[in-house]
Motif scaffolding. Structure first.
Motif, PDB file in Angstrom:
ATOM      1  N   UNK A 133       0.874  -1.114  -0.026  1.00  0.00           N
ATOM      2  CA  UNK A 133       0.041  -0.070  -0.008  1.00  0.00           C
ATOM      3  C   UNK A 133       0.749   1.271  -0.120  1.00  0.00           C
ATOM      4  N   UNK A 134       1.999   1.277   0.822  1.00  0.00           N
ATOM      5  CA  UNK A 134       2.891   2.222   0.973  1.00  0.00           C
ATOM      6  C   UNK A 134       3.575   2.680  -0.401  1.00  0.00           C
ATOM      7  N   UNK A 135       3.747   1.617  -1.246  1.00  0.00           N
ATOM      8  CA  UNK A 135       4.358   1.624  -2.338  1.00  0.00           C
ATOM      9  C   UNK A 135       3.569   2.139  -3.419  1.00  0.00           C
ATOM     10  N   UNK A 180     -16.901   3.498   2.819  1.00  0.00           N
ATOM     11  CA  UNK A 180     -15.694   2.823   2.766  1.00  0.00           C
ATOM     12  C   UNK A 180     -14.577   3.335   3.535  1.00  0.00           C
ATOM     13  N   UNK A 181     -14.571   4.467   3.751  1.00  0.00           N
ATOM     14  CA  UNK A 181     -13.632   5.508   4.547  1.00  0.00           C
ATOM     15  C   UNK A 181     -13.843   5.596   5.793  1.00  0.00           C
ATOM     16  N   UNK A 206      -7.832   4.159   4.497  1.00  0.00           N
ATOM     17  CA  UNK A 206      -8.568   5.183   4.814  1.00  0.00           C
ATOM     18  C   UNK A 206      -8.109   6.260   3.687  1.00  0.00           C
ATOM     19  N   UNK A 207      -6.704   6.424   3.631  1.00  0.00           N
ATOM     20  CA  UNK A 207      -6.202   7.325   2.823  1.00  0.00           C
ATOM     21  C   UNK A 207      -6.677   7.026   1.370  1.00  0.00           C
ATOM     22  N   UNK A 208      -6.632   5.669   0.969  1.00  0.00           N
ATOM     23  CA  UNK A 208      -6.967   5.266  -0.298  1.00  0.00           C
ATOM     24  C   UNK A 208      -8.453   5.812  -0.977  1.00  0.00           C
ATOM     25  N   UNK A 212     -10.289   8.095  -3.680  1.00  0.00           N
ATOM     26  CA  UNK A 212     -11.375   7.785  -4.449  1.00  0.00           C
ATOM     27  C   UNK A 212     -12.485   8.774  -4.430  1.00  0.00           C
ATOM     28  N   UNK A 213     -12.697   9.147  -3.305  1.00  0.00           N
ATOM     29  CA  UNK A 213     -13.908  10.200  -2.976  1.00  0.00           C
ATOM     30  C   UNK A 213     -13.418  11.457  -3.998  1.00  0.00           C
ATOM     31  N   UNK A 214     -12.369  11.848  -3.797  1.00  0.00           N
ATOM     32  CA  UNK A 214     -11.903  12.809  -4.606  1.00  0.00           C
ATOM     33  C   UNK A 214     -12.009  12.715  -6.332  1.00  0.00           C
ATOM     34  N   UNK A 215     -11.222  11.799  -6.722  1.00  0.00           N
ATOM     35  CA  UNK A 215     -11.277  11.517  -8.196  1.00  0.00           C
ATOM     36  C   UNK A 215     -12.506  11.262  -8.838  1.00  0.00           C
TER      37      UNK A 215
END
Ligand SMILES: [Fe+2]
Ligand SMILES: [Fe+2]
Length: 396
Positions: A133-135, A180-181, A206-208, A212-215
């Motif tokens: 995930x970090x990568x 989902x966040x 949560x950051x992912x 997704x919310x943004x895009x």
């Protein structure tokens, strides 16, 4: 007699480090001669000794008699588990926020974390998934080839009605991404930090979802029009996820069944996308979702392997959710119609028929995927089929 020379260094300028280092090698009752040129050395040394449980002997020389207060301070200290390897089966609330493996002084505030047992939160794949995930973090600003802001208006080559279908799908996706966040963020806030890799993984999840919310929001607004609709049934379905208090059940319902189903949905939208931005945002989100699903499946399988009766608990959760949602419409009808139109690409009866069949195929792929994951967790094939059929019509 052991001695330490502080030269011109005052105890308020770091001299206490030399003093403490010299005393650390002595046993309680042993004496240490202190020399130095600092004008206030005697005064400061007396105060320091009182504060640290040592004694300044009387006489012209400066002699410190080592006390045992320092040893007493660490008498009740415990290690917060082992620093390396698999975390402990139970995390002590008394370890509080201490790093895994730290020596924890007794008497700090207890944590009160709700999830403090490994079986309830762990999956052996968590460290690798966090590293992946970090990568794999991507920048919404550059990972998608957004048109220039001045180009707001009809999206190149996308017919108006298809654009409205895309906007409706994006509106629906944002709603689902928000649920989902919130769910991993809530689980995270109640998780004992001893299970560090799970904590890190949930934070990246949560950051992912935030991306997704943004895009999806940005894609919805690309043509400058209003957003689509939000149905009561869709929101009722998501609310049952938010209301699920158990870590594993929440992870199972959200990640195994919901996000698992979304993998097919996002792929479908990407494959039928009428424009590059729609294809990009759904493909990027789908890649992240695959990790979320992998954790949900591994964790649930891990717990079910340790406790066979847990499959019954999961089954009840699906049935309970199904009956709670029985009287709701489930999927927003406009979302379903938008999927058909997206796959059809136009309003000719032949195209609509093709779109309709494509959505039916999508629903069977979703069902197959759910059955496969349920079987992996440990459900017999017939039960897996039954439970998959009870999954919410809202997909998530
Ligand atoms: Fe997502
Ligand atoms: Fe997700």
């Amino acid at each position: 007699m052991p001695a330490v020379d502080l030269a011109g260094l005052g105890l308020d300028e770091g001299g206490h480090l030399l003093l403490a280092r010299a005393l650390a090698g002595l046993s309680p009752g042993e004496r240490l001669t202190v020399t130095g040129r600092h004008p206030a050395l005697r005064l400061h040394l007396g105060a320091w000794c009182r504060a640290h449980g040592h004694q300044l002997a009387s006489g012209d020389d400066l002699t410190v008699v080592r006390g045992d207060a320092g040893d007493r301070r660490w008498a009740g200290a415990v290690r917060a588990g082992a620093a390396a390897g698999v975390p402990e089966p139970r995390a002590d609330q008394g370890w509080g926020l201490a790093a895994r493996g730290a020596l924890v002084e007794a008497g700090g505030p207890p944590l009160g974390a709700h999830w403090s047992q490994r079986e309830h939160v762990w999956a052996d794949i968590a460290p690798q998934l966090y590293a992946a995930a970090a990568a794999s973090q991507w920048d919404p600003a550059t990972a998608v080839d957004w048109p220039a802001p001045a180009a707001s208006g009809p999206v190149d080559g996308v017919p108006d009605e298809v654009e409205r279908a895309v906007v409706q799908l994006m509106t629906y996706l944002v709603e689902n991404e928000q649920a989902a966040l919130i769910i991993p963020a809530r689980l995270l806030s109640q998780l004992h930090p001893h299970y560090r890799e799970v904590m890190q993984l949930l934070a990246s999840q949560a950051a992912d979802e935030a991306r997704h919310v943004e895009v999806f929001t940005r894609r919805a607004l690309l043509s400058g029009g209003p957003l689509g609709t939000s149905s009561a049934g869709g929101r009722a379905s998501l609310q049952t996820l938010l209301d699920e208090p158990d870590f594993t059940t929440a992870s199972f319902l959200l990640s195994v069944l919901g996000e698992g189903t979304f993998l097919d949905l996002l792929r479908f939208i990407a494959d039928h996308a009428p424009d590059q931005v729609t294809a990009d945002v759904t493909r990027l989100a789908g890649r992240d979702e695959a990790r979320h699903v992998a954790f949900g499946v591994s964790h649930t399988a891990h717990l079910a392997a340790a406790d066979k009766s847990y499959l019954g608990t999961l089954r009840q959760a699906v049935e309970r959710r199904h009956s709670a949602l029985q009287d709701t419409a489930g999927l927003n009808a406009e979302v379903f119609d938008s999927l058909v139109l997206l796959a059809a690409g136009s309003w000719s009866p032949e195209a609509i028929s093709r779109g309709w069949r494509a959505v039916r195929d999508l629903q069977s792929r979703m069902d197959e995927g759910r059955r496969r994951r349920l079987a992996y967790i440990g459900f017999p094939d017939d039960e897996a089929a039954e439970l998959s059929a009870l999954h919410t019509r809202n997909f998530m």
